[in-house]
Design an enzyme around this catalytic site. Structure first.
Site, short mmCIF file in Angstrom:
data_model
loop_
_atom_site.label_atom_id
_atom_site.label_comp_id
_atom_site.label_asym_id
_atom_site.label_seq_id
_atom_site.Cartn_x
_atom_site.Cartn_y
_atom_site.Cartn_z
N TYR A 57 0.85 -1.18 0.00
CA TYR A 57 0.00 0.00 0.00
C TYR A 57 0.89 1.25 0.00
CZ TYR A 57 -3.69 -3.23 1.60
OH TYR A 57 -4.57 -4.28 1.73
N HIS A 121 -0.41 -12.00 1.41
CA HIS A 121 -1.42 -11.15 0.78
C HIS A 121 -2.16 -11.87 -0.34
CE1 HIS A 121 -2.16 -6.60 -0.11
NE2 HIS A 121 -3.27 -7.29 -0.15
N SER A 200 -13.14 -4.59 2.88
CA SER A 200 -14.16 -3.93 2.03
C SER A 200 -15.58 -4.37 2.40
CB SER A 200 -13.89 -4.24 0.54
OG SER A 200 -12.67 -3.69 0.13
N PRO A 201 -15.92 -4.34 3.70
CA PRO A 201 -17.26 -4.77 4.12
C PRO A 201 -18.37 -3.83 3.67
CG PRO A 201 -16.11 -3.79 5.96
CD PRO A 201 -15.11 -3.89 4.84
N GLY A 205 -17.22 1.39 -0.23
CA GLY A 205 -17.97 2.63 -0.05
C GLY A 205 -19.29 2.70 -0.79
N PHE A 206 -19.56 1.73 -1.65
CA PHE A 206 -20.80 1.78 -2.44
C PHE A 206 -22.03 1.70 -1.55
CE2 PHE A 206 -21.14 0.90 -7.21
CZ PHE A 206 -22.21 1.75 -7.34
#
Length: 323
Positions: A57, A121, A200-201, A205-206
């Protein structure tokens, strides 16, 4: 903050963590290190102890940022980081020599003596998992790493890895819109006592309901290149997000809190990412949202499995999942 034991370990962590990938340039738009450090400090104040990063990252920036934020606060955090991607996501390596090089670099950037949870990863298809996990177990014996994890691994890989050294956590994308691991992978993780850590739960952000059009995404936002956010997929997914928001309004919570509570109800430990204190506090409060069996049925009706339009990554990236 509610807590839970992390899989096959002695670690007790917050029931919700913090993913900090978006705090580095080139991920989700503009970043601000000072603001990000304040957000990490606020997370610790709220009792959010599991902080998730990775060496790739920002090509090391993310780990260095976390190291700065934790100066004088190391004992307040459970640090999870990952290796396998070379800089700029060019290749994947699970070679034992690379494992030992990568951990030294992460320890240096984080400015710590040991990593609490060290993930592979992505699984290297060219190196037997037994060799990679063997090298990772050497790090445990050397005191550089406390516990081991895998990210986006298949059921068979998890079993093979766990036979070499105890695996404490499996990190996979999981949300109302990403549930493909439910059939084969999650049952194995639960059987082996491995905690499922959900990244990404909020479907990047959607599901928050705040993203209304493609143009809202910054020019350097990686979501512009994800099928879920493109073309007609975007508009169809907005319609589903609006239905989720209706249920959240009835529960007197935000769509984010509803989605995170759903994830927790499905035995996962979510690590939503954010750069801002406002959203951190909102996410942390989701541990207090109680969903009844009737709520879960209604959520399933408006957002059933496979309802989302578009894959979560581009085709070439999807081949690296569940290795």
């Amino acid at each position: 903050m509610k807590t839970r034991k992390l899989g096959n370990s002695d670690l007790v962590v917050s029931s919700i963590g913090l993913g900090i990938m978006g705090m580095s340039p080139g991920m989700y738009g503009e970043t601000n290190d000072e603001q990000s450090i304040k957000t990490i400090h606020r997370a610790l104040e709220l009792g959010v102890t599991l902080i998730d990063t990775a060496d790739v990252y920002g090509n090391g920036h993310n780990e260095e940022l976390l190291g700065q934020a934790l100066k004088g606060r190391r004992d307040q955090a459970i640090i999870a980081t990952k290796f396998s991607y070379t800089p700029n996501y060019e290749t994947i390596s699970g070679h034992p020599d690379y494992v030992k090089e990568a951990v030294e670099e992460s320890l240096r950037r984080l400015n710590i003596e040991h990593i609490d949870l060290y993930y592979q990863h992505r699984v290297d298809p060219n190196i037997p998992i037994e060799e990679t996990i063997g090298a990772m177990s050497d790090l445990v014996r050397a005191g550089k790493v406390r516990y081991l994890g895998l990210s986006e691994a298949s059921a068979s890989t998890i079993r093979r890895a766990h036979a070499i050294h105890s695996i404490s956590a499996l990190e996979s994308e999981y949300s109302l819109w990403s549930r493909d691991i439910e059939d084969e992978i999650l049952p194995v993780a639960r059987e082996l006592g491995i905690t499922h850590v959900a990244y990404s739960p909020l479907s990047r952000g959607f599901i928050t309901g705040e993203l209304r059009k493609f143009e809202d995404l910054d020019a350097n936002d990686l979501r512009r290149y994800m099928p879920r956010f493109q073309g007609d997929n975007f508009n169809k997914n907005i319609e589903i997000a609006d239905k989720i928001k209706e249920i959240a309004n009835e529960k007197n919570c935000t769509p984010s809190q509803l989605a995170l509570a759903w994830t927790i109800a499905n035995h996962a430990l979510p690590i939503p990412g954010t750069k801002r204190i406002k959203y951190l506090e909102e996410n942390a409060a989701s541990v207090d949202v109680e969903l009844t069996p009737e709520d879960l049925v209604r959520i399933e009706e408006v957002s059933p499995k496979h309802v989302v339009h578009g894959t979560r990554y581009m085709k070439e990236q999807m081949t690296l999942l569940n290795g």
